[in-house]
Design a protein around this motif. Sequence first.
Motif, short mmCIF file in Angstrom:
data_model
loop_
_atom_site.label_atom_id
_atom_site.label_comp_id
_atom_site.label_asym_id
_atom_site.label_seq_id
_atom_site.Cartn_x
_atom_site.Cartn_y
_atom_site.Cartn_z
N VAL A 114 70.70 11.18 35.68
CA VAL A 114 70.33 11.75 34.38
C VAL A 114 69.14 11.00 33.79
O VAL A 114 68.20 11.62 33.26
CB VAL A 114 71.52 11.69 33.40
N ALA A 115 69.14 9.68 33.91
CA ALA A 115 68.04 8.87 33.38
C ALA A 115 66.73 9.21 34.08
O ALA A 115 65.68 9.35 33.43
CB ALA A 115 68.36 7.38 33.54
N ASP A 116 66.78 9.36 35.38
CA ASP A 116 65.58 9.71 36.15
C ASP A 116 65.01 11.05 35.67
O ASP A 116 63.79 11.19 35.49
CB ASP A 116 65.91 9.77 37.64
N PHE A 117 65.88 12.01 35.43
CA PHE A 117 65.43 13.32 34.95
C PHE A 117 64.83 13.22 33.55
O PHE A 117 63.78 13.82 33.26
CB PHE A 117 66.61 14.30 34.96
N LYS A 118 65.47 12.47 32.68
CA LYS A 118 64.97 12.33 31.31
C LYS A 118 63.59 11.67 31.28
O LYS A 118 62.71 12.07 30.49
CB LYS A 118 65.94 11.51 30.47
N ILE A 119 63.38 10.68 32.13
CA ILE A 119 62.09 10.01 32.17
C ILE A 119 61.01 10.95 32.72
O ILE A 119 59.87 10.96 32.24
CB ILE A 119 62.17 8.72 33.01
N LYS A 120 61.37 11.76 33.71
CA LYS A 120 60.41 12.75 34.22
C LYS A 120 60.04 13.74 33.12
O LYS A 120 58.87 14.15 33.00
CB LYS A 120 60.99 13.47 35.43
N GLN A 121 61.02 14.14 32.33
CA GLN A 121 60.74 15.04 31.20
C GLN A 121 59.84 14.36 30.18
O GLN A 121 58.90 14.97 29.65
CB GLN A 121 62.05 15.46 30.52
N LEU A 122 60.12 13.10 29.90
CA LEU A 122 59.33 12.35 28.92
C LEU A 122 57.88 12.26 29.37
O LEU A 122 56.95 12.50 28.58
CB LEU A 122 59.91 10.95 28.76
N LYS A 123 57.66 11.95 30.65
CA LYS A 123 56.31 11.79 31.16
C LYS A 123 55.58 13.11 31.35
O LYS A 123 54.36 13.12 31.57
CB LYS A 123 56.35 11.00 32.47
N GLN A 141 75.68 18.85 34.97
CA GLN A 141 76.59 19.28 33.91
C GLN A 141 76.40 18.43 32.64
O GLN A 141 76.53 18.94 31.52
CB GLN A 141 78.04 19.19 34.40
N LYS A 142 76.07 17.16 32.84
CA LYS A 142 75.83 16.30 31.68
C LYS A 142 74.54 16.70 30.98
O LYS A 142 74.49 16.78 29.74
CB LYS A 142 75.77 14.83 32.12
N VAL A 143 73.50 16.94 31.76
CA VAL A 143 72.21 17.35 31.18
C VAL A 143 72.34 18.67 30.45
O VAL A 143 71.80 18.85 29.35
CB VAL A 143 71.13 17.44 32.29
N GLU A 144 73.05 19.61 31.05
CA GLU A 144 73.22 20.94 30.46
C GLU A 144 74.31 20.95 29.38
O GLU A 144 74.54 21.99 28.75
CB GLU A 144 73.59 21.95 31.55
N LYS A 145 75.00 19.81 29.20
CA LYS A 145 76.06 19.69 28.20
C LYS A 145 77.17 20.71 28.41
O LYS A 145 77.74 21.25 27.46
CB LYS A 145 75.48 19.81 26.79
N GLU A 146 77.47 20.95 29.68
CA GLU A 146 78.54 21.89 30.01
C GLU A 146 79.91 21.25 29.82
O GLU A 146 80.90 21.95 29.60
CB GLU A 146 78.39 22.37 31.46
N LYS A 147 79.97 19.93 29.95
CA LYS A 147 81.23 19.20 29.78
C LYS A 147 80.98 17.95 28.95
O LYS A 147 79.83 17.47 28.85
CB LYS A 147 81.82 18.82 31.14
N SER A 148 82.03 17.42 28.38
CA SER A 148 81.91 16.20 27.60
C SER A 148 81.73 15.00 28.53
O SER A 148 82.00 15.07 29.73
CB SER A 148 83.17 15.99 26.75
N TRP A 149 81.29 13.88 27.93
CA TRP A 149 81.12 12.66 28.72
C TRP A 149 82.45 12.23 29.34
O TRP A 149 82.48 11.83 30.51
CB TRP A 149 80.58 11.54 27.81
N VAL A 150 83.52 12.34 28.60
CA VAL A 150 84.84 11.94 29.11
C VAL A 150 85.22 12.80 30.31
O VAL A 150 85.72 12.29 31.33
CB VAL A 150 85.91 12.04 28.01
#
Length: 610
Positions: free
Chosen positions: A451-460, A487-496
């Motif tokens: 998820v972090a790798d994807f977020k950084i690619k989006q940021l850049k 699923q976490k990126v798309e917020k399909e499910k909760s973190w738990v």
Amino acid sequence: MNAENTPKKRLYLVITILFPIIFFLLLELGLRLFNYGEDYPLFQPVANQAGWLETNPNVVKRFYSNPENAAKVQISPVYFKADKPKDSFRIVVQGGSTAAGYPYGRWGGLAGMLNDRLEATFPDREIEVITTAMSAVNSYTMLDFVDEIIDIQPDAVLIYAGHNEFIGIMGVGTSLSSAEARGTTLLYLKLRKLRLYQLVQSVMNLFSAAPIDQAATGEARKTLMAKAAAGQLISKDSDTFALGEQQLAGNLDLILSKYAEAGIPVMVGTLASNEKDQAPFVSEPERLSDNGKMLQQQLQNALTNQQLDELSELTKQYPSSAEAWYAYAQATLATGDAKLARERFVIAKDLDQMRFRAPESFNKIIRTAALKHQATLVDVNQHLAAESKDGIIGDELMLEHLHPNAEGYFLLADAYYEVLKSQQLIGTWGNQLTREQAASEMPITEVDRVVADFKIKQLKANYPFTDTPYDVEFPKPWHPVIELARQKVEKEKSWVEIMSELLTFYQQTDQLDKGAVVARMLAQASPTNSGNNLSAGMLLMFKGEYQRSLRYLLRSAELNPNNADTWTGLAYSRIGLGQKQLALRAIERLERLRGNPDTINELKQQVSRL
């Protein structure tokens, strides 16, 4: 005649003065009577959990009246007991996105990393590490939180902040600032609590521009911080730069003085950023100008041919050019003079007119404030530099301009851990993991990394990293971990839900080490959930970490005293620790609960050998 009218004139004058005050006072009381507006406390009761508090994820609405902006900045909720336990050690973390753990989330940040490691170091003591850190905040927000933090009686406060003083909520260089003058902004922090002020703000929002569509392209796709910085280029010799220094110094002075008066130890960290591998965002002259284009060509030629003399001359010709100093630093490093190269990289960073990275003067301000108020300095900058190639912080520890990667976050927390240890604030540090062991089981999962790798690619893919924004697609889920990350990126499910499924996957594939990390995270996130605590305790017990397992198993037993599995785990852990009498008590309880006879016989045989 004049004498007779004097009392009437005075009464009229008093009424004239008091009428608007009384009117607005009654209006304020009326708004409160009808429950208009919000207080947005920093800490609030946990729903359906009597006796527990949590950090309020909506507290940022104190500062962002626009709901679209507020929705993008939230604090991670952390549960803790409203009545502080006598034997607990309570730490509160303050800071911005780095302290919060962006882009990994709470457990990548200072609080998550420290809480997990301190629990291992002090298995017999209750450790509470509560984060109030969140993206885009600066010293104004931290100052606004201080009184509420003091009210929950922390044993220590850890601060890592300063990168957002220019470009952040109420920063001197942001279009989202409520005011340019520090005094006016401090007044705003008081006024925004009034319902009347909130009413006026809501009316103004009705006539403001429509919220930005995050699915749009171009200007609309800029990040919140980039939008705040739009058009706000700040040179080092400008009045705005000086105001930023004054803002940090003044607010930090107030923050530390409040904690000193309350007798609360504070540890404040110096700031680290990517010096070696992050080129300046905006230089002088700008790249699009004729002088800028000419300078870029000269720098490229001199750098390609390693012409140090030519680069030196260009820095003299353009002393305020961040690009010239950055090229000079790169060429200097190529000669092997790392110390001089770092000095020049720092100059380049300080001349960058896009103020996403704190200037070096901020570390001087932090050192001075810590010394003045007898706070403990944590030299995070030097701690990370010492672990960097050539002693210069770069991509080895940073994801982009200032957010660490997983290893960088571990080192940031390690800097505070070592200072806590040197101060001996908590107790005897006899059960600490080795640094290598702690690093190998840091609470950042494979899902978090994807998820972090994807977020950084989006940021850049957005401004200011590129002038032509582009879309970034999430990788096709070819593995269960990748699918959970999607699923976490798309917020399909909760973190738990996602972490629970990840734990199941690790258990099914016999990856107990990774499973134990996830189980600990779930137990730490939900301290009142007996099942999560049982899972963490059992996995640690299976790994032979009996002392660490007791924390979770005992909590599980307290929450659900009639669970046979919990008492089975407690019996095995007590046996593993050689605690014969306590093991026998656990076995007796297991017998009363009619546990598995074969398991009970096995436990009795093991106890008999103690």
